[in-house]
Design an enzyme around this catalytic site. Structure first.
Site, short mmCIF file in Angstrom:
data_model
loop_
_atom_site.label_atom_id
_atom_site.label_comp_id
_atom_site.label_asym_id
_atom_site.label_seq_id
_atom_site.Cartn_x
_atom_site.Cartn_y
_atom_site.Cartn_z
N ASP A 114 0.81 -1.22 0.00
CA ASP A 114 0.00 0.00 0.00
C ASP A 114 0.84 1.28 0.00
O ASP A 114 0.51 2.24 -0.68
CB ASP A 114 -1.04 0.00 1.12
N ASP A 138 1.57 -9.30 4.12
CA ASP A 138 0.45 -8.99 5.03
C ASP A 138 -0.93 -9.29 4.40
O ASP A 138 -1.91 -9.42 5.12
CB ASP A 138 0.48 -7.51 5.42
N ARG A 182 1.28 -6.45 10.22
CA ARG A 182 0.86 -5.07 10.55
C ARG A 182 -0.54 -5.07 11.17
O ARG A 182 -0.77 -5.83 12.09
CB ARG A 182 0.95 -4.16 9.33
N HIS A 279 11.47 -11.52 10.43
CA HIS A 279 11.73 -11.48 8.99
C HIS A 279 11.95 -12.85 8.36
O HIS A 279 12.08 -12.93 7.13
CB HIS A 279 12.91 -10.54 8.70
N GLN A 281 9.69 -14.71 7.96
CA GLN A 281 8.46 -14.82 7.16
C GLN A 281 8.59 -14.15 5.80
O GLN A 281 7.75 -14.33 4.92
CB GLN A 281 7.29 -14.19 7.92
N ARG A 282 9.60 -13.32 5.65
CA ARG A 282 9.76 -12.57 4.39
C ARG A 282 10.88 -13.12 3.51
O ARG A 282 11.05 -12.66 2.38
CB ARG A 282 10.08 -11.10 4.71
O1 F6P Z 1 4.55 -5.01 5.49
C1 F6P Z 1 5.39 -6.10 5.60
C2 F6P Z 1 6.05 -6.15 6.95
O2 F6P Z 1 6.85 -7.31 7.03
C3 F6P Z 1 5.09 -6.11 8.14
O3 F6P Z 1 4.44 -7.33 8.36
C4 F6P Z 1 6.00 -5.64 9.24
O4 F6P Z 1 5.29 -4.97 10.24
C5 F6P Z 1 6.94 -4.70 8.52
O5 F6P Z 1 6.87 -5.03 7.14
C6 F6P Z 1 8.36 -4.76 8.97
O6 F6P Z 1 9.08 -3.79 8.28
P1 F6P Z 1 10.67 -3.68 8.26
O7 F6P Z 1 11.17 -4.67 7.25
O8 F6P Z 1 10.92 -2.29 7.88
O9 F6P Z 1 11.17 -4.05 9.63
#
Ligand code: F6P
Length: 355
Positions: A114, A138, A182, A279, A281-282
């Site tokens: 977003d 998210d 989030r 992270h 999860q990413r």
């Molecule tokens: O929007 C993706 C996200 O992984 C959220 O779930 C989390 O709150 C945020 O980004 C974490 O951001 P950063 O990578 O800046 O720590």
């Protein structure tokens, strides 16, 4: 045509499948070039510009690779760019549009959540031809049922929570697992369902400690002396507030897991432990679902550019891809709706949602 492509905001698994698909698809058209833009719109604000032509070889072997070959940032909003040396934020949006024109770009495919899509919408108003692709772990974009990255995040979280089940049982502990998302609880709800969590706490439903402790007590009466609690980072107690943490100069949602665990321990006396998945999860290899939908999004994005349907963002609704005008989704957010099928499923099998 000369088409730019960039990834903005937090990364997620599956971004490379979108880029690869757009480049592969471009091979079918003469006089069509795809140009990568480094780190969201930063590549158009740097000197010299950080852009490069994406040939077929440049996307070879990236389908299963996590992250993004284009790089990304969530600190690169050209409308309010932070000054590295401190001082007031700067508006460099016109510089971005000027670079776009100078480079002879006809359009930019913007892959983002977003925040990034909000920037793209504003740049579109300044004359940039934009097509948006929704991505975020998210899954909270108003335009679409499933964003790229969500499935992998759920897979990673589900596997971790399933592993925690066995150690929870051995030690007869309460185990709290904090997941990302989030202000939306999609990751918590889906991963909790997939891994047999007993309690799932969501930003959409403020929780009460009494309700959680009642569930734990009912389980103990059934000789189930352990409980697994999945808590979304944006969840909060009824009458209370979200929890934020400031770490390395950045304030983000996070910390509710530790806060909750302390309260549950103080109120129940049961040994409690916390795991924050963060992270993980990413990162890493995207799931097959994210690779498939990412590929479909990439092809669709280039199709929309070729059809000159600018100022639109792709939407996946009821299993079909279509496009929606930016103005129809701008500023909107998609929490779990009250009548969500999976929310009802969780209630249906007796999972405590903290209400
Ligand atoms: O929007 C993706 C996200 O992984 C959220 O779930 C989390 O709150 C945020 O980004 C974490 O951001 P950063 O990578 O800046 O720590």
């Amino acid at each position: 045509m000369k088409v730019g492509i960039c990834t903005g905001g937090g990364d997620c698994p599956g971004l490379n499948s979108i880029i690869r698909a757009a480049v592969r698809h471009s091979a079918h058209y003469d006089d069509l070039e795809l140009w990568g833009i480094k780190n969201s719109f930063n590549g158009l604000m740097s000197s010299p510009y950080e852009v490069w032509k994406l040939d077929q070889e440049s996307v070879s072997g990236i389908l299963m690779r996590g992250g993004t070959i284009l790089g990304t940032t969530n600190a690169g909003n050209p409308f309010s760019l932070k000054n590295p040396g401190g001082g007031p934020v700067q508006n460099k949006s016109q510089q971005v549009v000027d670079a776009y024109k100078k480079l002879g770009l006809d359009a930019v495919i913007v892959i983002g959540g977003d925040g990034t899509q909000g920037i793209a919408y504003e740049l579109a108003k300044l004359g940039m031809n934009v097509v948006g692709v929704p991505k975020t772990i998210d899954n909270d974009l108003a335009s679409t049922d499933q964003t790229v990255g969500f499935d992998t995040a759920v897979q990673v979280a589900s596997e971790a929570i399933a592993r925690i089940q066995t150690t929870a049982e051995s030690h007869e502990r309460i185990m709290v697992i904090e997941v990302m998302g989030r202000n939306a609880g999609h990751i918590a709800l889906h991963s909790g369902l997939a891994s047999g969590a007993h309690i799932i706490l969501l930003p959409e439903i403020p929780f009460s400690y009494e309700s959680i402790l009642k569930k734990i007590e009912i389980r103990r009466q059934r000789k189930k002396r352990f409980s697994v609690v999945v808590v979304a980072e944006g969840a909060f107690p009824a009458g209370g507030n979200e929890v934020f943490k400031t770490s390395a100069g950045t304030k983000n949602l996070g910390g509710i897991g530790h806060y909750l665990a302390e309260e549950l321990y103080q109120r129940s006396g049961i040994e409690t432990r916390v795991t924050v998945l963060g992270h993980t999860q990413r990162g890493g290899e995207p799931s097959h679902v994210d690779r498939i939908i990412g590929t479909a999004y990439g092809v669709k994005a280039l199709d929309l550019v070729l059809q000159k349907k600018f100022g639109t963002i792709i939407a996946m609704q009821n299993g079909k891809l279509s496009e929606i005008k930016y103005e129809d989704v701008a500023g909107k957010f998609r929490p779990i709706p009250d009548d969500d099928m999976f929310l009802n499923t969780a209630k249906g099998i007796g999972i405590c949602l903290g209400d």
